[in-house]
Design a protein around this motif. Structure first.
Motif, short mmCIF file in Angstrom:
data_model
loop_
_atom_site.label_atom_id
_atom_site.label_comp_id
_atom_site.label_asym_id
_atom_site.label_seq_id
_atom_site.Cartn_x
_atom_site.Cartn_y
_atom_site.Cartn_z
N GLY A 74 0.80 -1.17 -0.08
CA GLY A 74 0.07 -0.04 -0.02
C GLY A 74 0.67 1.50 0.01
O GLY A 74 0.34 2.21 0.48
N ILE A 75 1.95 1.19 -0.51
CA ILE A 75 2.51 2.52 -0.60
C ILE A 75 2.12 3.19 -1.97
O ILE A 75 1.78 2.81 -3.01
CB ILE A 75 4.33 2.01 -1.17
CG1 ILE A 75 5.13 1.16 0.00
CG2 ILE A 75 5.14 3.43 -1.40
CD1 ILE A 75 6.23 0.81 -0.34
N PRO A 76 2.00 4.44 -1.56
CA PRO A 76 1.54 5.46 -2.50
C PRO A 76 2.28 5.51 -3.89
O PRO A 76 3.70 5.42 -3.91
CB PRO A 76 1.58 6.95 -2.28
CG PRO A 76 1.52 6.63 -0.48
CD PRO A 76 2.24 5.39 -0.39
N PHE A 117 9.80 5.11 6.11
CA PHE A 117 9.23 4.05 6.68
C PHE A 117 8.56 4.17 8.32
O PHE A 117 7.59 3.63 8.64
CB PHE A 117 9.89 2.79 6.45
CG PHE A 117 10.12 2.02 5.10
CD1 PHE A 117 8.78 1.88 4.29
CD2 PHE A 117 11.17 2.10 4.44
CE1 PHE A 117 8.87 1.45 2.94
CE2 PHE A 117 11.23 1.67 3.14
CZ PHE A 117 10.12 1.66 2.50
N THR A 118 9.52 5.04 8.83
CA THR A 118 8.90 5.07 10.16
C THR A 118 7.53 6.25 10.03
O THR A 118 6.57 5.98 10.66
CB THR A 118 9.96 6.21 10.87
OG1 THR A 118 11.08 5.29 11.13
CG2 THR A 118 9.33 6.63 12.42
N ASN A 119 7.63 7.05 9.07
CA ASN A 119 6.34 7.56 8.78
C ASN A 119 5.21 6.76 8.34
O ASN A 119 4.06 7.07 8.62
CB ASN A 119 6.69 9.08 7.90
CG ASN A 119 7.22 9.90 8.58
OD1 ASN A 119 7.50 10.08 9.62
ND2 ASN A 119 8.08 10.78 7.81
N LEU A 120 5.59 5.92 7.71
CA LEU A 120 4.54 5.15 6.89
C LEU A 120 3.86 4.11 8.07
O LEU A 120 2.49 4.06 8.16
CB LEU A 120 5.13 4.16 5.86
CG LEU A 120 4.25 3.36 5.27
CD1 LEU A 120 3.12 4.10 4.17
CD2 LEU A 120 4.91 2.20 4.26
N VAL A 121 4.62 3.61 8.87
CA VAL A 121 4.17 2.90 10.11
C VAL A 121 3.32 3.81 10.98
O VAL A 121 2.16 3.35 11.29
CB VAL A 121 5.34 2.25 10.84
CG1 VAL A 121 4.73 1.52 12.10
CG2 VAL A 121 5.84 1.16 10.00
N PRO A 128 -5.50 2.33 10.92
CA PRO A 128 -5.35 1.07 10.66
C PRO A 128 -6.51 0.61 9.54
O PRO A 128 -7.44 1.05 9.49
CB PRO A 128 -5.57 0.41 12.00
CG PRO A 128 -6.28 1.26 12.75
CD PRO A 128 -5.99 2.81 12.30
N GLY A 129 -5.73 -0.42 8.98
CA GLY A 129 -6.71 -1.12 7.88
C GLY A 129 -6.59 -2.60 7.89
O GLY A 129 -5.83 -3.08 8.73
N ILE A 137 1.47 -4.52 12.94
CA ILE A 137 1.32 -3.58 14.10
C ILE A 137 0.35 -4.61 15.04
O ILE A 137 1.06 -4.36 16.29
CB ILE A 137 0.60 -2.38 13.69
CG1 ILE A 137 1.52 -1.34 12.85
CG2 ILE A 137 0.27 -1.53 14.96
CD1 ILE A 137 1.13 -0.15 12.22
N ARG A 138 -0.62 -4.88 14.68
CA ARG A 138 -1.50 -5.67 15.65
C ARG A 138 -0.69 -6.83 16.60
O ARG A 138 -0.93 -7.15 17.48
CB ARG A 138 -2.71 -5.89 14.83
CG ARG A 138 -3.65 -5.18 14.66
CD ARG A 138 -4.89 -5.68 14.17
NE ARG A 138 -4.96 -6.24 12.77
CZ ARG A 138 -5.32 -5.32 12.03
NH1 ARG A 138 -5.45 -4.06 12.08
NH2 ARG A 138 -5.19 -5.93 10.50
#
Length: 325
Positions: A74-76, A117-121, A128-129, A137-138
């Motif tokens: 899901g990277i833009p 990737f810190t910002n993406l996380v 969350p999705g 993450i969960r």
């Protein structure tokens, strides 16, 4: 990074990832990746028609790899070029004997990937999705009571998987074209037997793997092949050499798609607990692309000598000019 860990740390991190490329996931990815393959080959065809030749590495291999990984995570799409450039830079840290300039480049890439990737996380934490990163993450929330620590573990996983996948798979895709071009008899046979594409991919992986060398530190004193190795001593494992071990493979220096047991006779994806996480996805990308190339471009040939980055461990094309006719 995951490849530098040993149990129990490695076991914990690996289990947190889950079976990310199981059969169901790969089947879901097959249609969008196949569609991307066709779009990229449309671009390649148009460029060859307009200019007489085109760069397969730049137009196809690089683009397919980031598109597949970007779709899955899901990277833009607008960030694909940035992520790819950062990945190319940071991989110099994995070189056998990196130069000071390569280490400086790697540092810039690493810092950039850390920020991205810190910002993406962080974004997935806040929004969350039903996606891979949100799932990790969960999982880590259950393993780590400290959310900052959990997010750090997720960031490391994402950065490792993206970095490893982009560098190795793009090289594999270009290797398919280059290796077959250098073995026209094998290429002609494959054109007549397109159902053998999976075997062709495995033989390319054996004959010229994307990663030639990996490095590990000995966890204890040991003796390997009669050679004593002290604890903490660095050991360079020559994957490309092992893939041509005559004790494992008959006539190993010959490229032969029809050799038996191709999937058992190479170590391109490593082995044991460090077996490549993304092997299934890499194989699918390679098979879909090669099938489409031999179907759409039966006369495709390399028109000039390929160019490679000055690397030893993680090989990477900077140019692979091709034409037809």
């Amino acid at each position: 990074m995951l490849q530098g860990l040993n149990p129990p740390e490695h076991t914990r991190a690996r289990r947190s990832i889950g079976n990310i490329f199981d059969r169901r996931t790969l089947e879901k990815l097959r249609t969008p990746i196949a569609a991307t393959v066709e779009e990229l080959l449309d671009t390649l065809e148009e460029r060859i028609r307009e200019e007489g030749e085109a760069d397969f590495s730049v137009l196809v291999s690089e683009e397919l790899t980031i598109a597949a990984m970007g779709h899955w995570l899901g990277i833009p799409r607008a960030d694909y070029a940035l992520v790819r450039s950062l990945s190319h830079a940071h991989i110099y840290a994995q070189e056998l004997l990196p130069t000071p300039s390569q280490l400086a480049t790697a540092n810039v890439g690493m810092l950039g990937m850390r920020e991205y990737f810190t910002n993406l996380v962080k974004d997935r934490r806040e929004n969350p999705g039903d996606d891979v990163i949100s799932g990790w993450i969960r999982t880590w929330d259950e393993l780590e009571p400290d959310r900052e620590s959990a997010d750090h573990h997720v960031y490391l996983l994402v950065m490792f998987i993206v970095g490893a996948a982009l560098e190795t798979t793009s090289t594999l895709l270009s290797n398919l074209v280059w290796t077959l071009d250098q073995h026209p008899d094998q290429r002609a046979w494959l054109l007549e037997n397109p159902h053998e594409v999976p075997r062709a991919v495995e033989e390319v992986l054996r004959f010229d793997p994307p990663v030639h060398v990996t490095t590990r530190a000995a966890a204890r004193d040991m003796v390997v092949g009669g050679v004593p190795i002290a604890r903490d001593e660095l050991v360079h494992t020559l994957i490309a050499s092992a893939n041509r071990d005559p004790a494992r493979t008959t006539d190993p220096d010959t490229f032969d798609i029809r050799r038996e047991g191709g999937h058992l006779s190479h170590l391109a994806f490593g082995g044991g607990i460090h077996y490549c996480i993304g092997a299934g996805m890499a194989r699918m990308e390679a098979q879909l692309l090669l099938s489409a190339v031999i179907r759409r471009f039966p006369t495709l040939r390399v028109s000039a000598q390929p160019q490679w980055e000055p690397r030893v461990a993680f090989r990477h094309y900077t140019a692979l000019p091709v034409t037809t006719g």
